[in-house]
Design an enzyme around this catalytic site. Sequence first.
Site, mmCIF file in Angstrom:
data_model
loop_
_atom_site.group_PDB
_atom_site.id
_atom_site.type_symbol
_atom_site.label_atom_id
_atom_site.label_comp_id
_atom_site.label_asym_id
_atom_site.label_seq_id
_atom_site.Cartn_x
_atom_site.Cartn_y
_atom_site.Cartn_z
ATOM 1 N N ASP A 13 0.816 -1.226 0.000
ATOM 2 C CA ASP A 13 0.000 0.000 0.000
ATOM 3 C C ASP A 13 0.845 1.269 0.000
ATOM 4 O O ASP A 13 0.450 2.286 0.561
ATOM 5 C CB ASP A 13 -0.970 0.030 1.208
ATOM 6 C CG ASP A 13 -1.789 -1.242 1.297
ATOM 7 O OD1 ASP A 13 -2.265 -1.698 0.253
ATOM 8 O OD2 ASP A 13 -1.930 -1.789 2.408
ATOM 9 N N LYS A 16 2.116 2.124 -5.135
ATOM 10 C CA LYS A 16 2.789 1.628 -6.349
ATOM 11 C C LYS A 16 1.921 1.824 -7.583
ATOM 12 O O LYS A 16 2.431 1.974 -8.678
ATOM 13 C CB LYS A 16 3.135 0.139 -6.191
ATOM 14 C CG LYS A 16 4.134 -0.133 -5.081
ATOM 15 C CD LYS A 16 4.448 -1.608 -4.962
ATOM 16 C CE LYS A 16 3.296 -2.446 -4.446
ATOM 17 N NZ LYS A 16 2.855 -2.140 -3.065
ATOM 18 N N GLY A 40 -3.958 -4.601 -4.440
ATOM 19 C CA GLY A 40 -4.974 -3.608 -4.782
ATOM 20 C C GLY A 40 -4.257 -2.348 -5.217
ATOM 21 O O GLY A 40 -3.767 -1.605 -4.384
ATOM 22 N N HIS A 41 -4.116 -2.168 -6.528
ATOM 23 C CA HIS A 41 -3.389 -1.001 -7.026
ATOM 24 C C HIS A 41 -4.389 0.073 -7.462
ATOM 25 O O HIS A 41 -5.110 -0.102 -8.432
ATOM 26 C CB HIS A 41 -2.472 -1.399 -8.190
ATOM 27 C CG HIS A 41 -1.327 -2.256 -7.724
ATOM 28 N ND1 HIS A 41 -0.510 -2.967 -8.561
ATOM 29 C CD2 HIS A 41 -0.862 -2.505 -6.473
ATOM 30 C CE1 HIS A 41 0.405 -3.616 -7.842
ATOM 31 N NE2 HIS A 41 0.201 -3.350 -6.579
ATOM 32 N N GLN A 222 2.315 -6.068 -3.119
ATOM 33 C CA GLN A 222 2.610 -6.124 -1.675
ATOM 34 C C GLN A 222 3.894 -5.307 -1.400
ATOM 35 O O GLN A 222 4.129 -4.349 -2.112
ATOM 36 C CB GLN A 222 2.749 -7.569 -1.168
ATOM 37 C CG GLN A 222 1.434 -8.333 -1.122
ATOM 38 C CD GLN A 222 1.001 -8.902 -2.459
ATOM 39 O OE1 GLN A 222 1.781 -9.538 -3.132
ATOM 40 N NE2 GLN A 222 -0.237 -8.704 -2.830
HETATM 41 P P1 IMP Z 1 -2.381 -12.788 1.732
HETATM 42 O O1 IMP Z 1 -1.437 -12.202 0.740
HETATM 43 O O2 IMP Z 1 -3.821 -12.618 1.350
HETATM 44 O O3 IMP Z 1 -2.021 -14.188 2.074
HETATM 45 O O4 IMP Z 1 -2.224 -11.963 3.103
HETATM 46 C C1 IMP Z 1 -1.030 -12.045 3.891
HETATM 47 C C2 IMP Z 1 -0.703 -10.695 4.510
HETATM 48 O O5 IMP Z 1 -0.327 -9.777 3.482
HETATM 49 C C3 IMP Z 1 -1.875 -10.034 5.240
HETATM 50 O O6 IMP Z 1 -1.365 -9.269 6.325
HETATM 51 C C4 IMP Z 1 -2.445 -9.088 4.203
HETATM 52 O O7 IMP Z 1 -3.134 -8.008 4.768
HETATM 53 C C5 IMP Z 1 -1.177 -8.635 3.513
HETATM 54 N N1 IMP Z 1 -1.375 -8.198 2.121
HETATM 55 C C6 IMP Z 1 -1.566 -8.981 1.033
HETATM 56 N N2 IMP Z 1 -1.671 -8.221 -0.066
HETATM 57 C C7 IMP Z 1 -1.542 -6.954 0.324
HETATM 58 C C8 IMP Z 1 -1.514 -5.706 -0.378
HETATM 59 O O8 IMP Z 1 -1.637 -5.624 -1.595
HETATM 60 N N3 IMP Z 1 -1.344 -4.594 0.389
HETATM 61 C C9 IMP Z 1 -1.160 -4.659 1.734
HETATM 62 N N4 IMP Z 1 -1.154 -5.802 2.425
HETATM 63 C C10 IMP Z 1 -1.338 -6.921 1.725
#
Ligand code: IMP
Length: 440
Positions: A13, A16, A40-41, A222
């Site tokens: 977040d 990007k 989520g971009h 991420q």
């Molecule tokens: P997962 O990727 O859904 O397995 O989530 C694992 C961890 O990564 C959790 O803490 C999510 O909130 C975090 N996470 C996954 N994708 C994003 C992103 O695009 N932005 C921020 N946090 C993310």
Amino acid sequence: MSNVAVIGMQWGDEGKGKITHLLTPAFDIVARFQGGHNAGHTVYMQGRKVILHLIPSGVLHPNTLCLLGNGMVISPPAFLEEKQALEQLGVEVGDNVAMSPGAHLIMPYHFVIERLREERSALRIGTTCRGIGPAYADKAARAGIKVGDLLNPDVLRAKIEYNVAEKNILLRHYGENPLDTARILDEVSGYAEQLRPYIRDVSFILEKAVRQGRSILFEGAQGTLLDLDHGTYPYVTSSNSTAGGICSGLGIGPDKIDAVLGVCKAYTTRVGEGPFPTEALDQWGEYLRKQGQEYGATTGRPRRCGWLDAVQLAFACRVNGIKRILLTKSDVLDGLEEIRVCTAYRYRGQELESFPAESWILEQVTPEYRTLPGWRSPVAGRSEWKELPQEFKDYVRLIENLLEVDVALISTGVGKDDTVIRPDAWEGLVDLDLLEHAEH
Ligand code: IMP
């Protein structure tokens, strides 16, 4: 032309989406190498807010080829929904998008297993519940189903039969209804024809493109601290979101990456569980959340907010090879009387030499802060370095000195024009004229 990576330096977040959207006109190809629709971009296109989860944000530019690498995990319905939503906005999703047959599929049972784990297990990660972790777990267990398997009904059937039999043991253990192989086979087979036009050898496309002198933007999802190997394990995502993931996630050699740009928010946020040393649990955390509208783009969850952490960022520079930083959401700090930056961690009375590799140490560190005066005039909407208030410039210089980097770009708002570009830092890397004249 150079090939450049855009990598999040914190817990995701970082903004990007805006950065990739801004830089894309200077590149022929935008390639994603890890993750899935957990990302989520958020991008503003002609004033409209667009949130992309799976397809690289380069898709909003008509002449850009967008690649989804083998390191990704793909949910076919999520891809098709995103394609449809983009087409409704008038954005083409055709020959301009290709997906590696080596990417793994997120299957219907992955969502079920993840939900059960998050609800019932003693270890709650706070995931996005998109099936990401279970899909990567199957990949590592060599039980995964690849995008390319969609094209062979016999292989697909055999793999689904094997997986459903195995998953049903777990579901019964949880007291859930078992899955039905025929239903899953039917659903997933239905996606095969819809995905077929997109399935192409991404590694080969990239090799050819480089030979033809075309340039690539590698789009990270991420952030560094969510990387499976280098992040705050186990509170991480299940892929390599650091620059190291680019080669394995796209099938290219490291010689194809000319520079890694680190995207860093002017403060810090994280969603989900896990250690966060500079989290502000007081009114300032609330202030940042409100001013920065810090709610997850994928799940809508409120993000945890805190101060900039130079110890954590130095680690991000190290593991990614970052020499240039793109500083986002600077305008959110407008109006604050004082701004804090963490410059060291103490653990059991001793100052740590570097960011600790163990999450259980990170959970117990005490951050040491340097306090800077806030800026007297707002940075919001500024586009020239010379227009920025001196106190903000001091903040930028402090970051540069602490991390031994150049702050190459400063974002001062959501729009394309709310951006200060410092040309010297881009020399020989990106043709800034191409950005200047691009339509957004
Ligand atoms: P997962 O990727 O859904 O397995 O989530 C694992 C961890 O990564 C959790 O803490 C999510 O909130 C975090 N996470 C996954 N994708 C994003 C992103 O695009 N932005 C921020 N946090 C993310």
